[in-house]
Design a protein around this motif. Structure first.
Motif, PDB file in Angstrom:
ATOM      1  N   ASN A 168       4.594  -2.227   5.870  1.00  0.00           N
ATOM      2  CA  ASN A 168       3.305  -2.073   5.184  1.00  0.00           C
ATOM      3  C   ASN A 168       3.410  -2.651   3.776  1.00  0.00           C
ATOM      4  O   ASN A 168       4.518  -2.941   3.297  1.00  0.00           O
ATOM      5  CB  ASN A 168       2.864  -0.601   5.138  1.00  0.00           C
ATOM      6  CG  ASN A 168       3.987   0.294   4.659  1.00  0.00           C
ATOM      7  OD1 ASN A 168       4.551   0.073   3.598  1.00  0.00           O
ATOM      8  ND2 ASN A 168       4.340   1.308   5.453  1.00  0.00           N
ATOM      9  N   ALA A 169       2.248  -2.785   3.138  1.00  0.00           N
ATOM     10  CA  ALA A 169       2.233  -3.386   1.799  1.00  0.00           C
ATOM     11  C   ALA A 169       2.983  -2.519   0.786  1.00  0.00           C
ATOM     12  O   ALA A 169       3.596  -3.039  -0.155  1.00  0.00           O
ATOM     13  CB  ALA A 169       0.790  -3.600   1.348  1.00  0.00           C
ATOM     14  N   THR A 170       2.949  -1.210   0.973  1.00  0.00           N
ATOM     15  CA  THR A 170       3.692  -0.326   0.066  1.00  0.00           C
ATOM     16  C   THR A 170       5.175  -0.709   0.083  1.00  0.00           C
ATOM     17  O   THR A 170       5.823  -0.779  -0.971  1.00  0.00           O
ATOM     18  CB  THR A 170       3.523   1.155   0.497  1.00  0.00           C
ATOM     19  OG1 THR A 170       2.130   1.443   0.615  1.00  0.00           O
ATOM     20  CG2 THR A 170       4.141   2.100  -0.504  1.00  0.00           C
TER      21      THR A 170
ATOM     22  N   TYR B 162      -3.599   0.429  -6.835  1.00  0.00           N
ATOM     23  CA  TYR B 162      -3.474   1.440  -5.777  1.00  0.00           C
ATOM     24  C   TYR B 162      -2.379   2.445  -6.172  1.00  0.00           C
ATOM     25  O   TYR B 162      -1.278   2.049  -6.590  1.00  0.00           O
ATOM     26  CB  TYR B 162      -3.098   0.717  -4.479  1.00  0.00           C
ATOM     27  CG  TYR B 162      -3.091   1.572  -3.247  1.00  0.00           C
ATOM     28  CD1 TYR B 162      -4.267   2.049  -2.696  1.00  0.00           C
ATOM     29  CD2 TYR B 162      -1.895   1.860  -2.620  1.00  0.00           C
ATOM     30  CE1 TYR B 162      -4.246   2.814  -1.546  1.00  0.00           C
ATOM     31  CE2 TYR B 162      -1.865   2.620  -1.461  1.00  0.00           C
ATOM     32  CZ  TYR B 162      -3.052   3.090  -0.934  1.00  0.00           C
ATOM     33  OH  TYR B 162      -3.030   3.842   0.211  1.00  0.00           O
TER      34      TYR B 162
ATOM     35  N   SER C   1      -8.485  -1.592  -4.361  1.00  0.00           N
ATOM     36  CA  SER C   1      -8.779  -0.579  -3.351  1.00  0.00           C
ATOM     37  C   SER C   1     -10.063   0.205  -3.635  1.00  0.00           C
ATOM     38  O   SER C   1     -10.985   0.201  -2.818  1.00  0.00           O
ATOM     39  CB  SER C   1      -7.576   0.351  -3.199  1.00  0.00           C
ATOM     40  OG  SER C   1      -7.875   1.367  -2.283  1.00  0.00           O
TER      41      SER C   1
ATOM     42  N   ASP D 146      -0.293  -7.882  -4.771  1.00  0.00           N
ATOM     43  CA  ASP D 146      -0.467  -6.921  -3.686  1.00  0.00           C
ATOM     44  C   ASP D 146      -1.729  -7.326  -2.931  1.00  0.00           C
ATOM     45  O   ASP D 146      -2.841  -7.034  -3.363  1.00  0.00           O
ATOM     46  CB  ASP D 146      -0.595  -5.514  -4.293  1.00  0.00           C
ATOM     47  CG  ASP D 146      -0.925  -4.463  -3.235  1.00  0.00           C
ATOM     48  OD1 ASP D 146      -1.130  -4.837  -2.060  1.00  0.00           O
ATOM     49  OD2 ASP D 146      -0.979  -3.276  -3.601  1.00  0.00           O
TER      50      ASP D 146
ATOM     51  N   HIS E 115      -5.218  -5.990   1.291  1.00  0.00           N
ATOM     52  CA  HIS E 115      -6.501  -6.150   1.995  1.00  0.00           C
ATOM     53  C   HIS E 115      -6.860  -7.600   2.306  1.00  0.00           C
ATOM     54  O   HIS E 115      -7.929  -7.853   2.851  1.00  0.00           O
ATOM     55  CB  HIS E 115      -7.643  -5.573   1.142  1.00  0.00           C
ATOM     56  CG  HIS E 115      -7.730  -4.086   1.186  1.00  0.00           C
ATOM     57  ND1 HIS E 115      -8.297  -3.427   2.242  1.00  0.00           N
ATOM     58  CD2 HIS E 115      -7.319  -3.146   0.315  1.00  0.00           C
ATOM     59  CE1 HIS E 115      -8.239  -2.119   2.013  1.00  0.00           C
ATOM     60  NE2 HIS E 115      -7.647  -1.926   0.845  1.00  0.00           N
TER      61      HIS E 115
ATOM     62  N   ASN F 262      -0.995  -6.812   4.184  1.00  0.00           N
ATOM     63  CA  ASN F 262      -1.028  -6.018   5.419  1.00  0.00           C
ATOM     64  C   ASN F 262      -1.650  -6.827   6.542  1.00  0.00           C
ATOM     65  O   ASN F 262      -2.622  -7.558   6.337  1.00  0.00           O
ATOM     66  CB  ASN F 262      -1.873  -4.755   5.226  1.00  0.00           C
ATOM     67  CG  ASN F 262      -1.061  -3.616   4.665  1.00  0.00           C
ATOM     68  OD1 ASN F 262       0.147  -3.537   4.878  1.00  0.00           O
ATOM     69  ND2 ASN F 262      -1.710  -2.722   3.934  1.00  0.00           N
TER      70      ASN F 262
ATOM     71  N   HIS G  54      -2.047  -4.919   9.537  1.00  0.00           N
ATOM     72  CA  HIS G  54      -2.707  -3.868  10.328  1.00  0.00           C
ATOM     73  C   HIS G  54      -4.100  -3.536   9.799  1.00  0.00           C
ATOM     74  O   HIS G  54      -4.829  -2.787  10.422  1.00  0.00           O
ATOM     75  CB  HIS G  54      -1.851  -2.597  10.431  1.00  0.00           C
ATOM     76  CG  HIS G  54      -1.267  -2.113   9.150  1.00  0.00           C
ATOM     77  ND1 HIS G  54       0.065  -1.816   9.019  1.00  0.00           N
ATOM     78  CD2 HIS G  54      -1.813  -1.862   7.936  1.00  0.00           C
ATOM     79  CE1 HIS G  54       0.320  -1.400   7.789  1.00  0.00           C
ATOM     80  NE2 HIS G  54      -0.809  -1.421   7.112  1.00  0.00           N
ATOM     81  N   LYS G  55      -4.460  -4.082   8.637  1.00  0.00           N
ATOM     82  CA  LYS G  55      -5.838  -3.857   8.183  1.00  0.00           C
ATOM     83  C   LYS G  55      -6.745  -4.922   8.787  1.00  0.00           C
ATOM     84  O   LYS G  55      -7.137  -4.833   9.940  1.00  0.00           O
ATOM     85  CB  LYS G  55      -5.895  -3.868   6.654  1.00  0.00           C
ATOM     86  CG  LYS G  55      -5.283  -2.634   5.968  1.00  0.00           C
ATOM     87  CD  LYS G  55      -5.617  -2.631   4.505  1.00  0.00           C
ATOM     88  CE  LYS G  55      -4.800  -1.652   3.686  1.00  0.00           C
ATOM     89  NZ  LYS G  55      -5.293  -0.279   3.733  1.00  0.00           N
TER      90      LYS G  55
END
Ligand SMILES: Cc1ncc(COP(=O)(O)O)c(C=O)c1O
Length: 390
Positions: free
Chosen positions: A79-81, A106, A161, A186, A189, A209, A211-212
């Protein structure tokens, strides 16, 4: 009119789903593909894991064309985190160094920055972005005004975000780099929401990401690292790749490809989801992003007009997600009822959408998302629901 694409998603038909932005949503066909890969994995785990590199490189090659970066420079992360953490944890700062970040950052990624800055004795300098705003260049100016001779690093969102703003990173990156500042973008999105040319953007690090907005299975993201910096970057978990032979494959890829036993089937499905979506609509991904963008612009104007609120940013800063102020009277109504805007919209109207009170008494926004399965009637329902609170 019935949306012809909705049937490809397994979303609850009872819910008006206007929050693709939080976690994405994966089409049924790709859920099945991941399940097939899982079955293959569990049939012969040792063989599957032994061949995982070719599965990952198939996805990496497709991803490289999708996001505009050489495949050798793209590592998979969950994930981006994770991507943000890996880039930050690989920095060597010294006491007195300054790191620039915006007040729209974020929270999870800001925490990573604060944690590592504190360990090195570096200072996090928070830039207050002008908001609402009409000119994106004001953001570049506000950020550059905080750069000093001590600034070494900048973390900036490609798309914020809470406020859903597409920031002018194509201007921020070179301006920062001209001052000797490394830039981590980052882009949690960005992939699938806006056309992306990661290498051309020129950031030192870029995480996004999948998965978004790309609709990949959960746990799919990438980290791009400029080739010159790959020798000094490591995943947050050190594993076999750290001392692996590099005759055939870079240490960068080997370290990120294997951080201990995990399920690689989400990453293994990335090529499939990019191709699936591309074939779903005439005109492929470009048509999807354009359609979603156009609907987002017209729906945010419609909502702001119906609610009598100000548009907080120009159309040029909007992708396929937008934050719209709701009337103060609506917020007061829910406060009196002892609920929240989110709960009211969700529980009474079946609308899934984040409602975010912004700092500095700016007001409350709802952040709506638009993906290919959304339809105008869903936004009209949102308009009516908020009006019912006024
Ligand atoms: C700007 C930004 N960065 C990072 C993230 C974290 O994404 P993830 O939970 O997939 O790591 C988000 C999630 O919405 C985000 O909006």
């Amino acid at each position: 009119m019935k949306n012809p694409y909705r049937r490809h998603w397994t979303l609850d038909p009872e819910v008006t789903f206007l929050n693709h932005g939080s976690y994405g949503a994966c089409p049924a066909r790709i859920q099945l593909r991941q399940q097939e890969l899982r079955q293959e994995l569990e049939t012969e785990p040792v063989r599957f894991m032994g061949h995982r590199t070719s599965l990952l490189d198939r996805s990496r090659e497709r991803l490289a064309r999708f996001v505009g970066a050489p495949m050798e420079d793209l590592a998979f992360v969950p994930n981006a985190t994770h991507g943000v953490n890996a880039a930050i944890a690989s920095q060597r700062w010294k006491p007195g160094d300054e790191i620039v970040v915006t007040d729209h950052e974020y929270n999870a990624c800001r925490n990573a920055l604060d944690f590592h800055a504190e360990r090195w004795g570096a200072t996090v300098v928070v830039v207050e972005l002008p908001f609402p705003l009409t000119d994106p260049q004001k953001i570049v100016h506000a950020m550059m005004a905080k750069v000093t001779a001590r600034t070494v690093f900048c973390l900036v969102d490609h798309i914020t975000s809470p406020t859903a703003l597409v920031l002018p990173v194509e201007d921020i990156i070179p301006a920062m780099q001209a001052k000797g500042v490394r830039v981590l973008v980052d882009g949690a999105h960005a992939p699938g929401q806006i056309p992306l040319q990661v290498q051309k953007l020129g950031a030192d690090y870029y995480t996004g990401n999948l998965h978004k907005w790309t609709c990949a299975p959960k746990g799919s993201a990438f980290l791009y690292v400029r080739p010159e910096l790959q020798a000094d970057i490591h995943p947050v978990t050190i594993s076999h790749g750290y001392n692996a032979a590099t005759d055939n494959r870079s240490r960068f890829l080997q370290e990120f490809d294997w951080t201990g036993t995990f399920d690689p089937t989400a990453w293994g499905s990335i090529a499939d989801v990019i191709d699936f979506m591309d074939a779903l609509v005439d005109g492929g991904w470009n048509a999807i992003m354009q359609r979603n963008h156009d609907l987002t612009l017209s729906m945010r104007t419609m909502l702001a007009e119906r609610w009598g609120t100000e548009l907080p940013a120009p159309d040029s800063m909007i992708g396929t997600m937008a934050s719209v102020f709701i009337p103060d009277a609506a917020v007061k109504t829910v406060e009196k009822r002892g609920t929240s805007v989110y709960a009211e919209l969700h529980d009474q109207w079946g609308i899934q959408i984040p409602a975010i009170p912004l700092p500095n008494d700016l007001g409350t926004v709802v952040r709506f998302s638009t993906h290919i399965y959304n339809t105008e009637s869903e936004y009209l329902r949102l308009a009516e629901a908020v009006e019912s609170l006024v």
